[in-house]
Design a protein around this motif. Sequence first.
Motif, PDB file in Angstrom:
ATOM      1  N   ASP A 170      26.697  30.253  32.942  1.00  0.00           N
ATOM      2  CA  ASP A 170      28.013  30.767  32.539  1.00  0.00           C
ATOM      3  C   ASP A 170      28.701  31.467  33.706  1.00  0.00           C
ATOM      4  O   ASP A 170      29.918  31.326  33.899  1.00  0.00           O
ATOM      5  CB  ASP A 170      27.870  31.748  31.369  1.00  0.00           C
ATOM      6  CG  ASP A 170      27.639  31.041  30.042  1.00  0.00           C
ATOM      7  OD1 ASP A 170      28.130  29.907  29.888  1.00  0.00           O
ATOM      8  OD2 ASP A 170      26.970  31.620  29.173  1.00  0.00           O
ATOM      9  N   ASN A 211      22.241  33.669  31.460  1.00  0.00           N
ATOM     10  CA  ASN A 211      23.688  33.606  31.667  1.00  0.00           C
ATOM     11  C   ASN A 211      24.083  33.135  33.064  1.00  0.00           C
ATOM     12  O   ASN A 211      25.273  33.174  33.413  1.00  0.00           O
ATOM     13  CB  ASN A 211      24.304  34.980  31.399  1.00  0.00           C
ATOM     14  CG  ASN A 211      24.206  35.370  29.932  1.00  0.00           C
ATOM     15  OD1 ASN A 211      24.428  34.543  29.051  1.00  0.00           O
ATOM     16  ND2 ASN A 211      23.850  36.614  29.669  1.00  0.00           N
ATOM     17  N   GLY A 250      32.199  30.264  35.440  1.00  0.00           N
ATOM     18  CA  GLY A 250      33.318  31.194  35.458  1.00  0.00           C
ATOM     19  C   GLY A 250      34.038  31.258  36.783  1.00  0.00           C
ATOM     20  O   GLY A 250      35.217  31.642  36.846  1.00  0.00           O
ATOM     21  N   SER A 296      29.613  21.624  33.192  1.00  0.00           N
ATOM     22  CA  SER A 296      29.474  22.272  31.895  1.00  0.00           C
ATOM     23  C   SER A 296      28.009  22.632  31.697  1.00  0.00           C
ATOM     24  O   SER A 296      27.150  22.332  32.539  1.00  0.00           O
ATOM     25  CB  SER A 296      29.954  21.352  30.773  1.00  0.00           C
ATOM     26  OG  SER A 296      29.110  20.218  30.673  1.00  0.00           O
ATOM     27  N   MET A 297      27.708  23.237  30.568  1.00  0.00           N
ATOM     28  CA  MET A 297      26.336  23.658  30.300  1.00  0.00           C
ATOM     29  C   MET A 297      25.373  22.480  30.263  1.00  0.00           C
ATOM     30  O   MET A 297      24.182  22.643  30.531  1.00  0.00           O
ATOM     31  CB  MET A 297      26.283  24.427  28.980  1.00  0.00           C
ATOM     32  CG  MET A 297      26.916  25.805  29.033  1.00  0.00           C
ATOM     33  SD  MET A 297      26.104  26.915  30.210  1.00  0.00           S
ATOM     34  CE  MET A 297      24.484  27.055  29.453  1.00  0.00           C
TER      35      MET A 297
END
Length: 343
Positions: free
Chosen positions: A314, A311, A318, A18-19
């Motif tokens: 992300d 980004n 993805g 996760s982030m």
Amino acid sequence: MTKQRQIHLAKRPEGMPSMENFNFVEADMPTPKDGEVLLKTLYLTVDPYMRGRMRDAKSYVAPFQINEPLNGGVVAEVTESKSSQFNQGDIVIGHLSWEEYTVANEKHLRKIDPNVAPITTHLGILGMPGQTAYFGLLDIGQPKEGETVVVSGAAGAVGSVVGQIAKIKGCRVVGIAGSDDKIDYIKNELGFDEGINYKTQDVYKALKDACPNGIDVYYENVGGEIGDAAISLLNKFARIPVCGAISSYNNKEADLGPRVQTKLIQSSALMKGFVVNDYSDRFNEGAEQLGKWLQEGKLKYEETIVEGFENVPDAFLGLFEGTNVGKQLVKVADPEYATLPNR
């Protein structure tokens, strides 16, 4: 400019990353020494194998270190050179840190010609993914005209090239992917004979229907239940290049499934794992042939490009949701000195 941004591994993930596993860090602008160049990051790649490098475990490549930049394939522009081999404005590719600017030794870089092909292709179809498809299929899979080739992860950077090469070799090609749009893409754009949406179809039944004469080559990118279904349909002397097993990369416990030994014995099949660097001494061969097929229009490619250094995490996350078609890249910046062809 005296400062720039880096992306560090903040902590090792348990299960799906996760982030919170990433940290953006402000760092001093690096300065090149003799034999080095200062590089401006233009594009960087995110790849599923990087999930394995987040573990503190021995593997075919060293793990990422906590509180240090992650790294991978990068296309960059030389903005300052103290190397006799590179000039300001040259476009290069290398295995570099996730940062907006980086210093690299001339020995670790390769100049690319923007006029031959778009610079992004050197991170995709002409780079590591294309080479992985080329050597895995042709050296291990050894497809023969008229055989049936099945590819999992068929709409991804590797799988999409595998299927096209198999068609070049005269094979019947069945691709497995995770959406109807991806199935349309591999069939209507890339020329696959059949496509199976593993999210909406019974993979075993669909494979059996799509491969009435069995499977001669199964190119494994996914593992898990999809791999189990394909292996159950192997023909005599089938070959299985094992490139990846993305379905299990985020598992907290060891992956379990049917034992393959009996099926391999019954079919006299070959199952061989590999990494692309096994073929590093033949990369020129792969690049030359892939480039030739690309110029002849026998290969097509797709890129999913996310814009902005912020980004990058992300885009990486993805990958495990299947959001990309073809190669997943991040555009970090435009060149400062080079003029790229309009395409």
